[in-house]
Design an enzyme around this catalytic site. Structure first.
Site, short mmCIF file in Angstrom:
data_model
loop_
_atom_site.label_atom_id
_atom_site.label_comp_id
_atom_site.label_asym_id
_atom_site.label_seq_id
_atom_site.Cartn_x
_atom_site.Cartn_y
_atom_site.Cartn_z
N ASP A 10 0.84 -1.20 0.00
CA ASP A 10 0.00 0.00 0.00
C ASP A 10 0.87 1.25 0.00
O ASP A 10 1.97 1.25 -0.57
CB ASP A 10 -0.97 -0.05 1.18
CG ASP A 10 -0.26 -0.28 2.52
OD1 ASP A 10 0.89 0.19 2.68
OD2 ASP A 10 -0.84 -0.94 3.40
N SER A 11 0.41 2.32 0.63
CA SER A 11 1.15 3.59 0.57
C SER A 11 2.53 3.50 1.22
O SER A 11 3.45 4.23 0.82
CB SER A 11 0.34 4.69 1.25
OG SER A 11 0.05 4.37 2.60
N ILE A 12 2.69 2.64 2.20
CA ILE A 12 4.00 2.53 2.86
C ILE A 12 5.02 1.96 1.89
O ILE A 12 6.21 2.25 1.97
CB ILE A 12 3.89 1.68 4.15
CG1 ILE A 12 2.89 2.31 5.11
CG2 ILE A 12 5.25 1.55 4.83
CD1 ILE A 12 2.62 1.49 6.36
#
Length: 242
Positions: A10-12
């Site tokens: 995801d965004s991480i």
């Protein structure tokens, strides 16, 4: 051709190629040894990740990745009834989605190193402060994520890894071993600071090194400049069948 290592999450993961990011650090470590391929999607859950599998990891590929990190759960653990409830994925579904992802990756390549990474811990105070800075008086009164819920999904991730026989990193647990982890590792209660990125990089590298993907031991794609005879530069390439 260099082997590839895919970072899927995801965004991480999407942010991991920013300055000082854990993906960028891996790219530096594996320079000329392997291509680090980022496949991070902000806001995605394991439910939505399943829709990407056949596009990102096509069955029958003649050059599947040698390794893949699967880093989902921070969004799946968002709570129902709060501002990010559209991302909520119940724990048992989350676990089954991880099983499906691993199953597909193994079908692409039984030899692929698969590393499941748990969601990080949540600094609930940090999430509330971030909401206030973004939305002012309209900010939520309760955090949309809690450390307890993230821990439940983290434990589920580790259970699946053991069940299906793949590597794992319990980021949720390991980060909390450091005093002051809330501000040291997280910049908004969820995403990573430079220290947080360094922490993830080191944990991933430990797993890679333990699985014989140690960068110094991997061959470079082309000869080092010191091996090239400037009078006969083609020689070393011909000797290597290049």
């Amino acid at each position: 051709m260099r082997p590839s290592i895919v970072l899927f999450g995801d965004s991480i993961t999407e942010q991991s190629f920013q300055y000082g990011g854990w993906g960028a650090s891996l790219t530096d470590t594996y320079s000329r040894k392997a291509d680090i391929v980022i496949r991070g999607y902000s806001g995605y859950t394991t439910r939505w990740a399943l829709l990407l599998l056949h596009h990102l990891f096509p069955a029958g590929s003649t050059t599947p990745p040698v390794a893949a990190t699967v880093f989902f759960g921070a969004n799946d653990a968002a709570l129902k009834g709060r501002t990010s409830e559209n991302q909520h994925v119940p724990l048992e579904e989350y676990k089954e989605n991880l099983r499906k992802i691993v199953r597909h990756l193994k079908e692409c390549s039984p030899a692929m190193l698969i590393v499941l990474i748990t969601p990080p811990p949540i600094d609930e105070e940090g999430r509330l402060l971030d909401a206030v800075s973004s939305y002012g008086e309209k900010a939520m009164k309760l955090p949309e994520r809690t450390n307890e819920a993230a821990g439940d999904h983290a434990n589920g991730c580790i259970e699946v890894a053991k069940e299906v026989g793949v590597s794992s990193i319990n980021l949720w647990s390991k980060m909390q071993e450091t005093e002051g982890w809330q501000k040291k590792f997280l910049n908004d209660g969820l995403h990573l600071t430079p220290d947080g990125n360094r922490f993830v990089y080191e944990e991933v590298l430990k797993v890679f090194n333990g699985a014989s993907l140690t960068a110094p031991d991997m061959p470079s794609d082309f000869p080092h400049h010191s091996e090239i005879d400037h009078h006969n530069p083609e020689k070393v390439f011909q000797e290597r069948g290049l």
